[in-house]
Each structure stands twice: as C-alpha cells, then as structure tokens.
Write a protein that holds these residues in place. Structure first.
Motif, PDB file in Angstrom:
ATOM      1  N   ARG A  48      37.857  35.028 101.368  1.00  7.55           N
ATOM      2  CA  ARG A  48      38.315  34.965  99.989  1.00  7.55           C
ATOM      3  C   ARG A  48      38.795  33.571  99.632  1.00  7.55           C
ATOM      4  O   ARG A  48      38.618  33.100  98.503  1.00  7.55           O
TER       5      ARG A  48
ATOM      6  N   ARG B 248      41.578  48.778  88.431  1.00  3.59           N
ATOM      7  CA  ARG B 248      42.139  47.448  88.151  1.00  3.59           C
ATOM      8  C   ARG B 248      41.089  46.520  87.568  1.00  3.59           C
ATOM      9  O   ARG B 248      41.409  45.445  87.060  1.00  3.59           O
TER      10      ARG B 248
ATOM     11  N   LYS C 130      39.231  43.376  82.772  1.00  4.14           N
ATOM     12  CA  LYS C 130      39.272  42.051  83.395  1.00  4.14           C
ATOM     13  C   LYS C 130      37.873  41.436  83.451  1.00  4.14           C
ATOM     14  O   LYS C 130      36.873  42.160  83.509  1.00  4.14           O
TER      15      LYS C 130
ATOM     16  N   ALA D 152      34.548  37.904  87.082  1.00  7.47           N
ATOM     17  CA  ALA D 152      34.898  36.919  88.106  1.00  7.47           C
ATOM     18  C   ALA D 152      36.172  37.300  88.852  1.00  7.47           C
ATOM     19  O   ALA D 152      36.396  36.868  89.981  1.00  7.47           O
ATOM     20  N   GLU D 153      37.041  38.132  88.223  1.00  8.03           N
ATOM     21  CA  GLU D 153      38.299  38.527  88.843  1.00  8.03           C
ATOM     22  C   GLU D 153      38.214  39.892  89.508  1.00  8.03           C
ATOM     23  O   GLU D 153      39.215  40.426  89.968  1.00  8.03           O
ATOM     24  N   SER D 154      37.012  40.462  89.568  1.00  5.46           N
ATOM     25  CA  SER D 154      36.863  41.815  90.094  1.00  5.46           C
ATOM     26  C   SER D 154      37.069  41.899  91.593  1.00  5.46           C
ATOM     27  O   SER D 154      37.483  42.929  92.116  1.00  5.46           O
ATOM     28  N   GLY D 155      36.728  40.829  92.314  1.00  6.35           N
ATOM     29  CA  GLY D 155      36.830  40.846  93.767  1.00  6.35           C
ATOM     30  C   GLY D 155      35.674  41.549  94.450  1.00  6.35           C
ATOM     31  O   GLY D 155      35.671  41.719  95.668  1.00  6.35           O
TER      32      GLY D 155
ATOM     33  N   ASP E  68      30.311  35.640  84.693  1.00  4.28           N
ATOM     34  CA  ASP E  68      31.678  35.573  85.215  1.00  4.28           C
ATOM     35  C   ASP E  68      32.724  35.938  84.165  1.00  4.28           C
ATOM     36  O   ASP E  68      33.750  36.537  84.476  1.00  4.28           O
ATOM     37  N   ASN E  69      32.480  35.583  82.901  1.00  7.07           N
ATOM     38  CA  ASN E  69      33.478  35.831  81.858  1.00  7.07           C
ATOM     39  C   ASN E  69      33.297  37.174  81.158  1.00  7.07           C
ATOM     40  O   ASN E  69      34.011  37.484  80.212  1.00  7.07           O
TER      41      ASN E  69
END
Length: 597
Positions: free
Chosen positions: A85, A230, A234, A237-240, A264-265
């Motif tokens: 990560r 979660r 969002k 890109a922030e999903s993981g 990503d956005n």
C-alpha cells in the motif's frame, strides 16, 4: 602437512566441484561428504552426527514452523499489504524498501533474527506481486548480513571476537567501534545488490503444474456495493480495491444498463456493480471485507446452507459442453443446478461483460460455489471437467494476532538474550502448536528438509577442519607466506583466510581459530594486533559464497537456489568488500602501533 590434512583438503576440493556443477543435488553431496568423513576415520560418528542436533538446525526447523503459522494465519498477508500500500508493486521500489528495512533492523538485533522476520514477508509479497521469490529472498539474506559490522550486537560473531580480544590482552570491542567501517560496507553492499547483484539472481518460480497455478489466475467477477459500504460516496481512487485487495476495476455498472469506464475521480455509489479482475485468493477475500459482496454470492439460493455443505471448485469448459455459446441467464444455471459462478478466467484476457451475459467458450475456467452434492452433476452431463476442489482459507484475525505476538515474542527473547535464538525459535514453534495457530501436519509440510540435511552435514566438515588441524594449518600457511612482505598483504591474507574458513565452519569458530594466530603474528612483527582483530571481525561476516550462513540457509529452500547461485552473486560482493575493508580498517586502526609517550 599431515596425511589427514591432505585428505580433508582433497575431499573439500571434490565437494566444491560437485557443488558447482550440480551433477547431484547439494544435499546429496553434503550427505556423501559426511559419510566419507566417517568412513575415512577423519571424524568419529558421534561428532559427525552432532550437526543434526545442532543449534543451527533446531533454529531453522523452528523458524520454518513459525513461518508456516504466519502464512496460514494471514499475518504475512497483512504486513505484505501494508508494504504494498505504501510502496506499490514496483519491483525496484519493493526490493529497495525491503533491503533497507532489513539492513536497519539487522544493525541493532541479530542479523539472523532480522532475516527471520522478513523472510516470510518477502515470500508473501512475492506471491502477491507475481515476482519469483528468488528475486527477493537472496537480497533479504545479504542485506541482513551486510549490517553485521555496524554494532557489537549486530551478530554474535562480534561478541565472540570481542571476548577473544580480551583473552589476548586487548581492550574489548566498543558498541559502535566497527561502525566507521561497517556503515560504508553496508551502503556499498546494498548498492551492489540493487544495481548489479540482483540481475545475476536466477528467476526461479516454485515448482508446480497447471493445477497449482490456478491459485494465481485472474478471475472476472462482480462486486455489489452495499449501502453501508465505506466505498459509497468516495472516489474510486480511495476505494483500496487495488492497493488492499489487489483487484482491478474494469467497468462500473450503474442502474443495470450504464457501463461506465472507471476513472480515479469517479464517485462510487451504493448499488453499483463493479466488474473486477484479480487472483482467486483476492477475489475470495472480498467475503471478509465489510460493505462489498461478490454479487453472485449474495444470490445463493439457499440461505440456510451450512458452510460444511458447500464447496468451491474450479472447472474447465470442455469441447462438446452444452454451455458453449450459452449464457448463465439463458440456461437459468443457478436455479437448475443450485450452483453459482463466482468468477471466470478466459486465457488471461479481460472480459468487459457481466457474468450472466457472457457466452462461454471452450477453455474457459470457472470458479463455482454450491452444494457438494450438486457438483458431480456438472461432470455427469459433460458440461465441465472438474479441476479440483479449493480449500477456502478465511482469515481469522484473532489467530493472526496470536501468531504475530508469538513470533515477535520469540524474536524479543532472543534479541535481549533471555534465551538463545535456537531456543527462542523452538519455543515459538511449540507455542504456535499449543495456541492452534497451525496444525503440525501443515507445518511439517513446509519444512525444507533438503536444507536441514545440507546444513547438518556441512557442520560436520567444520568440526573435521578443527579436529584434524586443517584450519590452524591454513592460518599458519598464510602467516608464513606473507613473511617479509608489506604488512597490508598479511592483513589481506588474514581477511581472505577468514572468509574461506567461514564457509564450511561457523563464523565464530573461524574467528576463534584465526584470531589468536593473527594477534601473535602481529605482535611478533611489531604491528598493531587490534587492526587484525577488527579485520577478522569484518571478514567473519562476509558469508556470501555459500548458503551455509544461517540467514542464507533460511532462503535457500524457499528461493530454490543452488550453491552456484551464491558463488556467482557473492564472489563479486566479497571482492568489493575486501577492497573496501583493506582501505578502511588500517585507516581507523593503523597497522603500526602508535608510540607510547
């Protein structure tokens, strides 16, 4: 030279030839050498067999058992994901980060303990990234050894040398007295491994046929974003999904008919279906990730189905199958067979269609879940060839926590000298069994018995070198051969002889044989004995030519290395460090003693 010394040197030359050309495996050569030592009378049987009960062998077995527990419990996966990560999947960055971490840790704890900590992590990262373990494991071992001369406690060899110096009437070694030489050695060695050495490491993947390779196949599947996820609200890109779950998002299906290209956005919404691709193990990990589910898994027809009644299998679409050209929806597959297709692999190609709409082809591999009693019907109708049932390893966080604490506790006990490292490793192995972190049968399968036989047999050679006087004979030969030459040649000869003897003998044993002779020679020639003692301390840690150093033994089996691999990568490194030590050691400890005022 006595007959026994000549015979032993001849046997060593023959063994080295066999190790290099590998006409037979290294463990067989070592075992043959062990038998020859006994049959020729060079070593009695009780001393020859002592290696099998040695501290080193016990340490290796204990470590491999704990490594199996770390892998089974998911600890390695958790630490590996953390590194991935923050570093990413670039092989260059991963290699650099791991080597630096090992080197820094090894400077303050035993280099063997530092290697023991990172070996399973490197194996886990290699598996996740698809990199051959051989590309990471040798750098881990070498990085641990390279920091051995930074502090007194970096390796037990330094403490042995310090004790020998006291016995010889010299001041003991300071905590960081070696650092002016050790730090440059570590930096130069790491640079060599990163820019040169790693390209000479063979790219050997673990053995296994087609079936074993299915675990790293990339499957297409659908993930449903639940309202409590979660991810909802969002950006992608922030999903993981990429960094944490190692899944690639191919399309986002919104409102059942909108196929959106992922960016990503792009904001993920509750109810979205994500078409993702990734290894089977990572697809199945979604089951333990809150807020997202494998969409076909949600639709299982029987909510009361017990886990022991279900099975995961991989099946292959064969020629003549009634599924060819059909879709799951058209066949009403789930209701007809009571089975659910969780993922699909099509020769490594991306498929940008929902699973229910894909028309199947010969050679497609499907990941299927359902009742065990329903699966044989697939084979009976000639639809699929069942490749094998999959054991679904669901991570147990409490078990992972127990295993991690046991492993760290064992390392701390060894680091603070509460018990020796072999005792700490064996204690840790026992605790993993007692705490049910791993079953004995699973752990014993992970023990690399070839490496155990190799090291146990080679320890007998070191014993024979001491018993026959071969080691002492070689040391005196170097001293007499450099008589009358510039003292720097004698210092260099001591370095090379120490490196030579540390391959078959333990580092401490080699230092114990050479240091008294070197100190006496220095005093006789009116040279500074401390210079020779420090050179021996540095040289005793240059164990890169064979895999007999404990840190190297840990990676020998998992990396599928050969003896010649260490000789090829380690020889230039030893030459480089030899030149560096020959320049730095006399600089900080002058050969000529300072005059007494």
């Amino acid at each position: 030279m006595t007959f026994e010394i000549a015979l032993l040197l001849g046997l060593i030359i023959v063994a080295v030839v066999f190790f290099c050309f590998e006409w037979v495996s290294a463990d067989v050569v070592a075992l043959g050498l062990l038998l020859t030592l006994m049959l020729t009378g060079l070593l009695p049987a009780d001393k020859a067999f002592a290696g099998f009960g040695s501290d080193t062998v016990i340490m290796i077995i204990g470590l491999l058992i704990m490594t199996a527990a770390l892998l089974k419990a998911g600890v390695v996966d958790i630490v590996g994901r953390f590194i991935l990560r923050h570093v990413g999947k670039s092989v260059n960055l991963l290699l650099l980060a791991i080597m630096l971490a090992v080197a820094v840790l090894s400077a303050f704890i035993s280099n063997t303990a530092a290697a023991a900590f990172f070996v399973p992590i490197a194996i886990g990262i290699a598996t996740k990234t698809g990199v051959a373990p051989s590309r990471l494991l040798m750098p881990v071992a070498f990085a641990a050894i390279l920091s051995s001369s930074v502090s007194l406690i970096s390796t037990s060899t330094n403490m042995v040398v310090s004790g020998l110096m006291t016995n010889a009437g010299l001041q003991p070694m300071g905590m960081f007295e070696l650092a002016p030489v050790g730090i440059p050695i570590a930096l130069v060695g790491l640079a060599y491994m990163f820019f040169i050495g790693r390209y000479w490491i063979p790219n050997r993947t673990p053995p296994g046929g087609l079936i074993e390779g299915f675990g790293i196949r990339s499957y297409l599947t659908e993930l449903l974003v639940l309202p409590n996820s979660r991810l909802a609200g969002k950006p992608l890109a922030e999903s993981g999904l990429g960094a944490e779950l190692d899944l690639d998002v191919l399309r986002i299906v919104r409102n059942k008919d909108q196929y959106l290209l992922p960016r990503d956005n792009m904001v993920v919404l509750a109810g979205d279906v994500l078409l993702v691709e990734g290894p089977r193990a990572d697809v199945l990990k979604v089951k333990d990730t809150a807020g997202i589910e494998i969409k076909p898994d949600v639709k299982l027809s029987d909510p009361n189905l017990r886990s022991e009644d279900t099975a995961l299998v991989e099946v292959l679409v064969v020629p003549g199958s009634s599924l060819i050209g059909e879709t799951l929806r058209g066949l009403n597959f789930r209701h007809r067979y009571g089975l659910q297709v969780l993922g699909l692999n099509r020769h490594g190609k991306n498929v940008l269609t929902r699973l229910s709409q894909i028309r199947f082809r010969v050679g497609d591999v499907l990941l299927i879940q359902g009742r065990k009693t329903n699966i044989p019907a697939l084979k009976d109708e000639g639809m699929f060839s069942i490749l094998g049932e999959i054991e679904e390893n669901r991570p147990d966080r409490m078990r992972a926590l127990r295993t991690g604490l046991i492993f760290c506790g064992a390392l701390l006990l060894a680091t603070f000298k509460v018990v020796s490292l072999p005792v700490a490793m064996l204690l840790g192995a026992f605790c993993t069994f007692a705490a049910k972190c791993v079953t004995p049968s699973d752990a014993y399968r992970e023990v690399e018995w070839r490496a155990v036989i190799l090291i146990a047999s080679m320890l007998a050679l070191g014993e024979a070198m001491s018993a026959t006087g071969t080691a002492k004979y070689l040391a005196e030969l170097v001293a007499s051969g450099t008589a009358g030459m510039d003292p720097i040649w004698l210092l260099g000869g001591v370095f090379l002889l120490t490196v030579l003897l540390t391959q078959p003998m333990s580092n401490q044993a080699a230092a114990a044989v050479i240091l008294p002779i070197a100190v006496q020679t220095a005093v006789h020639l009116d040279l500074n004995p401390r210079t020779f003692a420090m050179m021996i301390a540095v040289a005793a840690s240059c164990s890169y030519l064979t895999p007999l150093e404990p840190a190297c033994l840990m990676v020998y089996g998992p990396g599928r290395y050969r003896f010649s691999d260490f000789l090829r990568v380690g020889t230039p490194l030893v030459v480089l460090l030899f030149a560096l030590a020959l320049w730095l050691v006399p600089k900080y400890w002058p050969l000529t003693p300072l005059p007494v005022l």
